[in-house]
Motif scaffolding. Structure first.
Motif, mmCIF file in Angstrom:
data_model
loop_
_atom_site.group_PDB
_atom_site.id
_atom_site.type_symbol
_atom_site.label_atom_id
_atom_site.label_comp_id
_atom_site.label_asym_id
_atom_site.label_seq_id
_atom_site.Cartn_x
_atom_site.Cartn_y
_atom_site.Cartn_z
ATOM 1 N N LYS A 255 0.831 -1.212 0.000
ATOM 2 C CA LYS A 255 0.000 0.000 0.000
ATOM 3 C C LYS A 255 0.864 1.261 0.000
ATOM 4 O O LYS A 255 0.591 2.222 -0.715
ATOM 5 N N LYS A 256 1.931 1.243 0.799
ATOM 6 C CA LYS A 256 2.818 2.402 0.903
ATOM 7 C C LYS A 256 3.457 2.753 -0.438
ATOM 8 O O LYS A 256 3.624 3.920 -0.765
ATOM 9 N N TYR A 257 3.804 1.742 -1.220
ATOM 10 C CA TYR A 257 4.541 1.976 -2.462
ATOM 11 C C TYR A 257 3.681 1.875 -3.722
ATOM 12 O O TYR A 257 4.193 2.027 -4.824
ATOM 13 N N GLN A 258 2.388 1.673 -3.583
ATOM 14 C CA GLN A 258 1.541 1.437 -4.751
ATOM 15 C C GLN A 258 1.467 2.611 -5.732
ATOM 16 O O GLN A 258 1.271 2.399 -6.916
ATOM 17 N N ASN A 259 1.635 3.813 -5.270
ATOM 18 C CA ASN A 259 1.557 4.961 -6.169
ATOM 19 C C ASN A 259 2.907 5.380 -6.741
ATOM 20 O O ASN A 259 2.969 6.249 -7.603
ATOM 21 N N LYS A 260 3.986 4.761 -6.258
ATOM 22 C CA LYS A 260 5.321 5.133 -6.720
ATOM 23 C C LYS A 260 5.976 4.046 -7.578
ATOM 24 O O LYS A 260 6.762 4.359 -8.465
ATOM 25 N N TYR A 261 5.661 2.783 -7.315
ATOM 26 C CA TYR A 261 6.254 1.658 -8.038
ATOM 27 C C TYR A 261 5.158 0.745 -8.566
ATOM 28 O O TYR A 261 4.038 0.751 -8.066
ATOM 29 N N GLN A 262 5.504 -0.038 -9.560
ATOM 30 C CA GLN A 262 4.524 -0.936 -10.177
ATOM 31 C C GLN A 262 4.592 -2.363 -9.641
ATOM 32 O O GLN A 262 3.596 -3.074 -9.647
ATOM 33 N N ILE A 263 5.773 -2.782 -9.188
ATOM 34 C CA ILE A 263 5.972 -4.187 -8.819
ATOM 35 C C ILE A 263 6.666 -4.303 -7.467
ATOM 36 O O ILE A 263 7.630 -3.587 -7.186
ATOM 37 N N LEU A 264 6.168 -5.226 -6.658
ATOM 38 C CA LEU A 264 6.844 -5.662 -5.436
ATOM 39 C C LEU A 264 7.309 -7.075 -5.708
ATOM 40 O O LEU A 264 6.507 -7.928 -6.105
ATOM 41 N N GLN A 265 8.604 -7.336 -5.563
ATOM 42 C CA GLN A 265 9.110 -8.679 -5.840
ATOM 43 C C GLN A 265 9.883 -9.211 -4.646
ATOM 44 O O GLN A 265 10.296 -8.472 -3.766
#
Length: 115
Positions: free
Chosen positions: A51-61
């Motif tokens: 949630k924290k990074y959803q507007n800045k990055y596209q992928i969590l790996q």
């Protein structure tokens, strides 16, 4: 960047992430105290990070061993297999690594879309 989940005044879980490129953040380490495992702490931490990074990055790996404990956990958190580094644990460690009685050989990458 390290995140720590504290509940009732006690550290329950921690997670270290790195920015890999303009589109991707990666979980480098996630750990929960053994007595706190299975209580949802790591999943809650992953959801917070997503949630924290959803507007800045596209992928969590995440890269992990092909373990019968770890892979299903990440899949339940919404990750899908996205790649593999063959023989990673054999070539990069001076001793065999086992999890749940299973020798880790390949590094399995899983990813989750953030937006």
């Amino acid at each position: 960047i390290m995140y720590i989940l504290i509940d009732k005044g006690k550290v329950r879980s921690e997670c270290v992430i790195t920015v890999e490129n303009g589109n991707t953040v990666e979980i480098k380490n996630i750990a929960t105290y053994p007595e706190d495992q299975g209580k949802g702490y790591a999943k809650h931490l992953i959801n917070f990070i997503a949630k924290k990074y959803q507007n800045k990055y596209q992928i969590l790996q995440v890269g992990t061993g092909d373990s019968p404990l770890t892979i299903p956990f990440y899949e339940k958190c919404g990750f899908k297999r996205s790649g593999k580094i063959k023989d990673f644990f054999v070539k990069n460690y001076d001793h065999p690594i086992f999890e749940a009685g299973h020798q880790l050989v390949d590094m399995i990458y899983l990813s989750k879309r953030l937006n």
